[in-house]
Design a protein around this motif. Structure first.
Motif, PDB file in Angstrom:
ATOM      1  N   GLY A 156       2.662  -5.508  -2.818  1.00  0.00           N
ATOM      2  CA  GLY A 156       2.030  -4.623  -3.792  1.00  0.00           C
ATOM      3  C   GLY A 156       2.381  -3.166  -3.552  1.00  0.00           C
ATOM      4  O   GLY A 156       2.603  -2.397  -4.509  1.00  0.00           O
ATOM      5  N   PHE A 157       2.462  -2.766  -2.298  1.00  0.00           N
ATOM      6  CA  PHE A 157       2.787  -1.381  -1.953  1.00  0.00           C
ATOM      7  C   PHE A 157       4.226  -1.056  -2.336  1.00  0.00           C
ATOM      8  O   PHE A 157       4.511  -0.012  -2.936  1.00  0.00           O
ATOM      9  N   TRP A 158       5.137  -1.979  -2.013  1.00  0.00           N
ATOM     10  CA  TRP A 158       6.553  -1.804  -2.376  1.00  0.00           C
ATOM     11  C   TRP A 158       6.733  -1.740  -3.887  1.00  0.00           C
ATOM     12  O   TRP A 158       7.431  -0.867  -4.414  1.00  0.00           O
ATOM     13  N   ILE A 181      -3.841  -8.566  -7.170  1.00  0.00           N
ATOM     14  CA  ILE A 181      -4.932  -7.700  -6.710  1.00  0.00           C
ATOM     15  C   ILE A 181      -4.415  -6.694  -5.683  1.00  0.00           C
ATOM     16  O   ILE A 181      -4.782  -5.509  -5.710  1.00  0.00           O
ATOM     17  N   CYS A 182      -3.545  -7.142  -4.779  1.00  0.00           N
ATOM     18  CA  CYS A 182      -2.970  -6.198  -3.815  1.00  0.00           C
ATOM     19  C   CYS A 182      -2.136  -5.137  -4.522  1.00  0.00           C
ATOM     20  O   CYS A 182      -2.148  -3.959  -4.131  1.00  0.00           O
ATOM     21  N   LEU A 184      -2.707  -4.111  -7.580  1.00  0.00           N
ATOM     22  CA  LEU A 184      -3.718  -3.261  -8.216  1.00  0.00           C
ATOM     23  C   LEU A 184      -4.260  -2.221  -7.241  1.00  0.00           C
ATOM     24  O   LEU A 184      -4.375  -1.031  -7.581  1.00  0.00           O
ATOM     25  N   LEU A 185      -4.598  -2.645  -6.036  1.00  0.00           N
ATOM     26  CA  LEU A 185      -5.131  -1.705  -5.039  1.00  0.00           C
ATOM     27  C   LEU A 185      -4.151  -0.572  -4.751  1.00  0.00           C
ATOM     28  O   LEU A 185      -4.557   0.587  -4.570  1.00  0.00           O
ATOM     29  N   CYS A 186      -2.870  -0.907  -4.708  1.00  0.00           N
ATOM     30  CA  CYS A 186      -1.855   0.112  -4.419  1.00  0.00           C
ATOM     31  C   CYS A 186      -1.606   1.004  -5.629  1.00  0.00           C
ATOM     32  O   CYS A 186      -1.397   2.217  -5.479  1.00  0.00           O
ATOM     33  N   VAL A 187      -1.635   0.436  -6.832  1.00  0.00           N
ATOM     34  CA  VAL A 187      -1.496   1.246  -8.049  1.00  0.00           C
ATOM     35  C   VAL A 187      -2.660   2.232  -8.156  1.00  0.00           C
ATOM     36  O   VAL A 187      -2.468   3.396  -8.547  1.00  0.00           O
ATOM     37  N   MET A 188      -3.850   1.806  -7.783  1.00  0.00           N
ATOM     38  CA  MET A 188      -5.028   2.685  -7.851  1.00  0.00           C
ATOM     39  C   MET A 188      -4.856   3.937  -6.988  1.00  0.00           C
ATOM     40  O   MET A 188      -5.383   5.000  -7.319  1.00  0.00           O
ATOM     41  N   LEU A 189      -4.099   3.819  -5.905  1.00  0.00           N
ATOM     42  CA  LEU A 189      -3.853   4.976  -5.051  1.00  0.00           C
ATOM     43  C   LEU A 189      -3.071   6.065  -5.783  1.00  0.00           C
ATOM     44  O   LEU A 189      -3.170   7.247  -5.445  1.00  0.00           O
ATOM     45  N   LYS A 190      -2.294   5.673  -6.791  1.00  0.00           N
ATOM     46  CA  LYS A 190      -1.489   6.620  -7.565  1.00  0.00           C
ATOM     47  C   LYS A 190      -2.298   7.343  -8.644  1.00  0.00           C
ATOM     48  O   LYS A 190      -1.802   8.302  -9.246  1.00  0.00           O
TER      49      LYS A 190
END
Length: 346
Positions: A156-158, A181-182, A184-190
């Motif tokens: 997800g981060f990549w 979901i992983c 999503l969690l990383c997209v939310m950081l943006k």
């Protein structure tokens, strides 16, 4: 030791195997304290990963404690709690030096663990190139908090990193399984302008609505109209396809605005149709490929800072000697399962 083993097409089996040993000065032996089951394990079981080798121990999502290291390992030592990277990479070839570790040219490079070399659904695992493949877990962070760092969370981060998300974007994520979901969690950081998740499972829709109430949710049959109504330029600025079906691939490019980025995160069971006449004029940028899992230290810091929490994904827990039951529940999507944690011996 106990090890869950790929026997033949359609068959895994818990077997007794010899404990792994150091074979190279860059190896480490890790005692697995917690592991998980990934959809990619099911792909191996059902023949969708032809490079998988019968007889290998499966499993590539795990954390543990370093038991032994080779003479040239410098980044970890016996007693360290570590995450294990899904990918094996030398750190020295052209691709590794450019961050494309999935394409490492070592014979065991890329996704080998639990596929072409013995993996971690076992009591112990040998990790090649341990300086690259292991990352120390901060003392204040639990095994469960870091269980997905080396695979689905790294994925997800990549995927988020290569999707070039900006604060003005509408981002569509197709699929709300564990990797979705992983992602999503990383997209939310943006912090994009809006995030839309497309999912067909009522249980997973409820999960997203419960845990991430600011995220918009739609179902596949309504997805295109929903995206058009909730975007500024005739479609999503960025689409991340994490579901891996024929319908979801079509949905990904069809819901994207002209000149959008479409990132293919999913692993497909069969080839997909790329209907270039229908796409003509959309000028889409497709990004695809295996995860370049070289961000694990950064992910661990984000977990330590409380900015990423994947523990709600763990819905079921089993000891290693009950892994058959864990697979039955996970494979058949029973009892609201999202991810299963498999505990090793103490």
């Amino acid at each position: 030791m106990l090890a869950y083993t790929y026997i033949e097409h359609g068959k895994f089996e818990l077997r007794e195997k010899a404990r792994p040993e150091i074979k190279d000065s860059r190896d480490a032996i890790v005692r697995v304290t917690l592991g998980s089951i990934c959809t990619s394990d099911l792909h191996i079981k059902h023949g969708s990963v032809p490079r998988a080798v019968p007889g290998i121990t499966v499993g590539h999502e795990m954390v543990g404690v370093v038991e032994q290291v080779g003479a040239d390992v410098t980044s970890v030592k016996p007693g360290d709690r570590v995450t294990v990277n899904v990918e094996t990479f030398c750190g020295e070839c052209f691709f590794c030096k450019h961050g494309y570790v999935n394409n490492c040219t070592d014979p065991n490079g890329g996704w080998a663990l639990g596929c072409r070399i013995d993996g971690g659904q076992a009591e112990y695992v040998r990790v090649l190139y341990a300086d690259q493949g292991l990352n120390r877990i901060p003392d204040t962070v639990s095994d469960e908090q870091t269980l997905f760092v080396g695979d689905v969370l790294a994925t997800g981060f990549w995927a988020t990193r290569i999707s070039e998300i900006t604060a003005e974007d509408t981002v569509l994520i197709i699929g709300a399984g564990p990797t979705g979901i992983c992602t999503l969690l990383c997209v939310m950081l943006k912090k994009p302008k809006r995030i839309i998740v497309c999912e067909k499972s009522p249980e997973r829709i409820r999960f997203v609505c419960e845990h991430y109430p600011d995220v918009l949710v739609t179902e596949p049959e309504n997805c295109k109209d929903f995206v058009l109504k909730n975007s500024d330029h005739g479609g999503a600025d960025v689409v991340l396809e994490v579901a891996g079906s024929d319908d979801s691939f079509y949905l990904a490019w069809n819901c994207a605005r002209p000149n959008a980025i479409v990132t293919i995160v999913a692993l497909y069971d069969k080839p997909q149709l790329l209907p270039l006449p229908d796409m003509y004029g959309k000028n889409l940028v497709f990004k695809t490929g295996g995860v370049d899992g070289c961000d694990c230290n950064e992910i661990l810091k984000l977990i330590e800072e409380g900015k990423i929490d994947t523990t709600p994904l763990i819905t079921h827990r089993f000891p290693l000697n009950e892994i058959e039951e864990a697979y039955r529940i996970f494979e058949n999507k029973l009892d609201g399962v999202i991810k299963v944690a498999i505990s090793g011996n103490k």
